[in-house]
Write a protein that holds these residues in place. Structure first.
Motif, PDB file in Angstrom:
ATOM      1  N   UNK A  52       0.811  -1.221   0.000  1.00 54.04           N
ATOM      2  CA  UNK A  52       0.000   0.000   0.000  1.00 54.04           C
ATOM      3  C   UNK A  52       0.844   1.271   0.000  1.00 54.04           C
ATOM      4  N   UNK A  53       2.131   1.137   0.356  1.00 56.11           N
ATOM      5  CA  UNK A  53       2.998   2.307   0.430  1.00 56.11           C
ATOM      6  C   UNK A  53       2.913   3.064   1.730  1.00 56.11           C
ATOM      7  N   UNK A  54       2.180   2.523   2.722  1.00 54.94           N
ATOM      8  CA  UNK A  54       1.958   3.277   3.949  1.00 54.94           C
ATOM      9  C   UNK A  54       3.266   3.522   4.705  1.00 54.94           C
ATOM     10  N   UNK A  55       4.201   2.578   4.673  1.00 53.53           N
ATOM     11  CA  UNK A  55       5.471   2.783   5.372  1.00 53.53           C
ATOM     12  C   UNK A  55       6.398   3.698   4.580  1.00 53.53           C
ATOM     13  N   UNK A  56       6.271   3.701   3.276  1.00 55.49           N
ATOM     14  CA  UNK A  56       7.015   4.659   2.469  1.00 55.49           C
ATOM     15  C   UNK A  56       6.554   6.079   2.785  1.00 55.49           C
ATOM     16  N   UNK A  57       5.239   6.247   2.896  1.00 59.88           N
ATOM     17  CA  UNK A  57       4.681   7.557   3.258  1.00 59.88           C
ATOM     18  C   UNK A  57       5.128   7.942   4.662  1.00 59.88           C
ATOM     19  N   UNK A  58       5.098   6.981   5.585  1.00 58.76           N
ATOM     20  CA  UNK A  58       5.566   7.252   6.952  1.00 58.76           C
ATOM     21  C   UNK A  58       7.006   7.760   6.934  1.00 58.76           C
ATOM     22  N   UNK A  74      -1.058  -2.913  -9.074  1.00 56.53           N
ATOM     23  CA  UNK A  74      -2.048  -2.350  -8.164  1.00 56.53           C
ATOM     24  C   UNK A  74      -1.393  -1.770  -6.912  1.00 56.53           C
ATOM     25  N   UNK A  75      -0.327  -2.427  -6.449  1.00 62.74           N
ATOM     26  CA  UNK A  75       0.398  -1.896  -5.290  1.00 62.74           C
ATOM     27  C   UNK A  75       1.058  -0.563  -5.644  1.00 62.74           C
ATOM     28  N   UNK A  76       1.666  -0.493  -6.810  1.00 61.62           N
ATOM     29  CA  UNK A  76       2.295   0.757  -7.250  1.00 61.62           C
ATOM     30  C   UNK A  76       1.261   1.875  -7.320  1.00 61.62           C
ATOM     31  N   UNK A  77       0.093   1.561  -7.864  1.00 60.52           N
ATOM     32  CA  UNK A  77      -0.985   2.559  -7.940  1.00 60.52           C
ATOM     33  C   UNK A  77      -1.423   2.987  -6.543  1.00 60.52           C
ATOM     34  N   UNK A  78      -1.584   2.013  -5.641  1.00 59.92           N
ATOM     35  CA  UNK A  78      -2.002   2.331  -4.267  1.00 59.92           C
ATOM     36  C   UNK A  78      -0.974   3.211  -3.573  1.00 59.92           C
ATOM     37  N   UNK A  79       0.305   2.868  -3.723  1.00 66.98           N
ATOM     38  CA  UNK A  79       1.361   3.643  -3.068  1.00 66.98           C
ATOM     39  C   UNK A  79       1.391   5.083  -3.585  1.00 66.98           C
ATOM     40  N   UNK A  89       5.980  13.434  -1.040  1.00 66.94           N
ATOM     41  CA  UNK A  89       6.622  12.991  -2.281  1.00 66.94           C
ATOM     42  C   UNK A  89       7.299  11.644  -2.058  1.00 66.94           C
ATOM     43  N   UNK A  90       6.882  10.641  -2.803  1.00 62.12           N
ATOM     44  CA  UNK A  90       7.488   9.315  -2.770  1.00 62.12           C
ATOM     45  C   UNK A  90       7.678   8.857  -4.215  1.00 62.12           C
ATOM     46  N   UNK A  91       8.873   8.455  -4.558  1.00 60.06           N
ATOM     47  CA  UNK A  91       9.135   7.889  -5.872  1.00 60.06           C
ATOM     48  C   UNK A  91       8.757   6.414  -5.841  1.00 60.06           C
ATOM     49  N   UNK A  92       7.743   6.034  -6.614  1.00 54.93           N
ATOM     50  CA  UNK A  92       7.254   4.659  -6.608  1.00 54.93           C
ATOM     51  C   UNK A  92       7.589   4.008  -7.946  1.00 54.93           C
ATOM     52  N   UNK A  93       8.264   2.870  -7.869  1.00 55.65           N
ATOM     53  CA  UNK A  93       8.682   2.170  -9.082  1.00 55.65           C
ATOM     54  C   UNK A  93       8.138   0.748  -9.089  1.00 55.65           C
ATOM     55  N   UNK A  94       7.775   0.297 -10.266  1.00 51.46           N
ATOM     56  CA  UNK A  94       7.355  -1.100 -10.407  1.00 51.46           C
ATOM     57  C   UNK A  94       8.562  -1.927 -10.856  1.00 51.46           C
TER      58      UNK A  94
END
Length: 227
Positions: A52-58, A74-79, A89-94
């Motif tokens: 979900x990206x919640x720890x990346x956001x944290x 779907x995880x990349x989209x959620x994050x 700002x979080x850089x999210x990569x698949x």
């Protein structure tokens, strides 16, 4: 910051797409260890298997410059949605674990990979890809351990959460063989959830659970750094 204030601090707002691993006990345990780590402004943070990206956001809320990676679209989209939801700002990569960040080093690597032992042969599919990790549960855990030395800067640390069912000592030994000093920094005991209860017969066949074993799972957070 005291342990009490760490507990009181609300987690980031979080939305998850269907089929994406929702924040659970292991997420909360790793979050506690993350906040104790003392992420400083500008610290480079990598979140492997971000879900979900919640720890990346944290991590971004704590001041980190964060890269999050997951193989699931779907995880990349959620994050990405959760980064926007929390205005961070979080850089999210698949991609496949560290393959998307080759040549980069980080001050902190966090990971909550799939770690549930599975009776189903072959790669997990669908929603099960968020938790199934081969017959011994180590399909992703071992790969995170193997990638960690090249990902960590001097003085950097790895925080990895998983269940005792996939083996705590094998993780510590594997990290040690890679020249990392590792130890368990947090634990939590909880009853078997739906997935483990549905696999009781198979877990007993493999000797991971006995008739006398309490139907509880111990989650551990392992911290490692260059020795």
């Amino acid at each position: 910051m005291t342990s009490e204030s760490l507990t009181r601090t609300p987690p980031p707002r979080c939305w998850t797409a269907t089929g994406v691993y929702r924040p659970q006990d292991d997420t909360r345990l790793l979050r506690r260890a993350l906040r104790r780590e003392g992420v400083t402004d500008g610290a480079e943070v990598l979140d492997l298997c971000t879900g979900s990206g919640v720890l990346a956001v944290e991590s971004a809320l704590l001041g980190g410059r964060v890269t999050a990676v997951d193989i699931s679209r779907r995880a990349v989209f959620s994050a990405r949605c959760n980064a926007l939801l929390n205005r961070r700002r979080v850089t999210v990569r698949r991609g496949d674990l560290a393959a998307t960040v080759q040549g980069r080093r980080f001050d902190l690597v966090i990971s909550n990979p799939p770690y549930v032992p599975s009776p189903h042969p072959g790669p997990a599919r669908g929603a099960a890809r968020a938790w199934d990790a081969g017959a011994d549960g180590r399909l992703l855990v071992d790969r995170v351990c193997d990638a960690a030395p090249a990902l960590l800067r001097p003085g950097g640390a790895l925080l990895l959460v998983h269940s005792h069912l996939c083996g705590v000592e094998p993780t510590l030994s594997r990290l040690d063989r890679h020249g990392l000093r590792a130890g368990v920094v947090d634990r939590a005991q909880l009853p078997f959830g739906r997935i483990l209860r549905s696999r009781l017969a198979w877990l007993r066949e493999r000797g991971l659970v006995t008739d006398r074993t309490p139907l509880t799972e111990e989650l551990v957070v392992i911290r490692a750094e260059h020795a």
